[in-house]
Design a protein around this motif. Structure first.
Motif, PDB file in Angstrom:
ATOM      1  N   SER A 192      37.146-115.420 -49.213  1.00 45.29           N
ATOM      2  CA  SER A 192      36.653-115.986 -47.962  1.00 45.29           C
ATOM      3  C   SER A 192      36.212-114.840 -47.058  1.00 45.29           C
ATOM      4  O   SER A 192      36.967-113.893 -46.837  1.00 45.29           O
ATOM      5  CB  SER A 192      37.743-116.820 -47.275  1.00 45.29           C
ATOM      6  N   SER A 224      35.141-111.076 -51.659  1.00 47.90           N
ATOM      7  CA  SER A 224      36.386-111.699 -51.211  1.00 47.90           C
ATOM      8  C   SER A 224      36.284-113.208 -51.382  1.00 47.90           C
ATOM      9  O   SER A 224      35.188-113.779 -51.409  1.00 47.90           O
ATOM     10  CB  SER A 224      36.649-111.367 -49.746  1.00 47.90           C
ATOM     11  N   ALA A 242      45.654-111.208 -45.036  1.00 49.76           N
ATOM     12  CA  ALA A 242      44.629-110.722 -44.115  1.00 49.76           C
ATOM     13  C   ALA A 242      45.247-109.959 -42.957  1.00 49.76           C
ATOM     14  O   ALA A 242      46.242-110.377 -42.368  1.00 49.76           O
ATOM     15  CB  ALA A 242      43.809-111.895 -43.586  1.00 49.76           C
ATOM     16  N   ILE A 274      35.371-108.252 -44.880  1.00 53.96           N
ATOM     17  CA  ILE A 274      35.705-109.568 -44.354  1.00 53.96           C
ATOM     18  C   ILE A 274      35.839-109.475 -42.834  1.00 53.96           C
ATOM     19  O   ILE A 274      35.911-108.381 -42.266  1.00 53.96           O
ATOM     20  CB  ILE A 274      37.021-110.108 -44.953  1.00 53.96           C
ATOM     21  N   CYS A 304      38.551-115.255 -42.159  1.00 52.91           N
ATOM     22  CA  CYS A 304      39.924-115.725 -42.305  1.00 52.91           C
ATOM     23  C   CYS A 304      40.732-115.381 -41.062  1.00 52.91           C
ATOM     24  O   CYS A 304      40.296-114.587 -40.223  1.00 52.91           O
ATOM     25  CB  CYS A 304      40.589-115.138 -43.552  1.00 52.91           C
ATOM     26  N   ASN A 334      44.185-114.250 -48.659  1.00 50.93           N
ATOM     27  CA  ASN A 334      42.813-114.155 -49.144  1.00 50.93           C
ATOM     28  C   ASN A 334      42.861-113.466 -50.499  1.00 50.93           C
ATOM     29  O   ASN A 334      43.941-113.063 -50.955  1.00 50.93           O
ATOM     30  CB  ASN A 334      41.950-113.382 -48.144  1.00 50.93           C
ATOM     31  N   GLN A 335      41.737-113.337 -51.143  1.00 55.05           N
ATOM     32  CA  GLN A 335      41.743-112.686 -52.450  1.00 55.05           C
ATOM     33  C   GLN A 335      40.463-111.893 -52.676  1.00 55.05           C
ATOM     34  O   GLN A 335      39.412-112.225 -52.133  1.00 55.05           O
ATOM     35  CB  GLN A 335      41.909-113.714 -53.567  1.00 55.05           C
TER      36      GLN A 335
END
Length: 210
Positions: A47, A45, A87, A111, A50, A56-57
């Motif tokens: 980040s 990811s 998120a 995440i 979050c 996010n990606q």
């Protein structure tokens, strides 16, 4: 990337897969001729931490795949790609599945989503709009003495210049008035009489003889 219910997810996935069949077939023939094996380098990811609701990606590097699927996404991907998503605290784990010729590989990542509590500012706004009302309540409160407020009050009165002492003026409107004090002055025989005459002059009074 939105979380879809199972029925909608399956329906969209089948539709996207059918549209991708020509591309998948072309890639299959090319990889078969070149004898390329699938290679999954990374899946992560953007980040790891979050806040819920922020973007996010998912980023992955995959080579020589017929097609790629990502959990909770109905799209069909090829090779390396970046997928944006919002998120959500209910979706913290993701799985990538890359399909090759007679072989598939799975990669996982996760995440941590922080949920922030919303602060109700209604009471704060109301209090700021009613400062005058609250101050009047304090003034009418019998438990608070007004002298405490008065002692801390600030005076904004303009400073005045000191006044010079007024000079008492004796107006002599008649010549008789002047003659009367002259005669009285010559007839004094003691300091007490002079003091008494002085007081009469200051008070602008006539001298009365017995």
């Amino acid at each position: 990337m939105k979380i879809l219910n199972p029925y909608t997810y399956k329906l969209l996935f089948v539709w996207n897969f059918l549209k991708s069949i020509p591309t998948i077939t072309s890639r299959f023939l090319r990889l078969l001729i070149r004898r390329k094996r699938i290679r999954c380098n990374s899946f992560k990811s953007g980040s790891s931490y979050c806040i819920e609701g922020t973007l996010n990606q998912l980023i992955w590097e995959v080579e020589n795949a017929l097609f790629i699927t990502v959990s909770n996404s109905s799209k069909i991907f090829f090779d390396s790609y970046e997928l944006l998503f919002q998120a959500n605290s209910t979706q913290t784990q993701f799985e990538l599945c890359a399909y090759g010729i007679g072989y598939k590989e799975k990669l996982r990542t996760q995440i941590k989503v922080v949920v922030l509590e919303k602060i109700d500012l209604t009471n704060v706004v109301l209090n700021s709009n009613n400062i005058a009302v609250e101050f009047n309540k304090i003034l009418h409160n019998h438990n608070i003495r007004l002298q405490h407020i008065q002692n801390h009050s600030i005076s904004f009165q303009k400073s005045l210049m000191p006044k010079s002492p007024e000079k008492r003026r004796v107006q002599f409107q008649r010549s008789k008035f002047l003659d009367q004090y002259s005669v009285a002055l010559f007839n004094t025989h003691s300091i007490e009489e002079v003091q008494r005459l002085r007081e009469l002059i200051n008070n602008n009074q006539e001298v009365v003889y017995p």
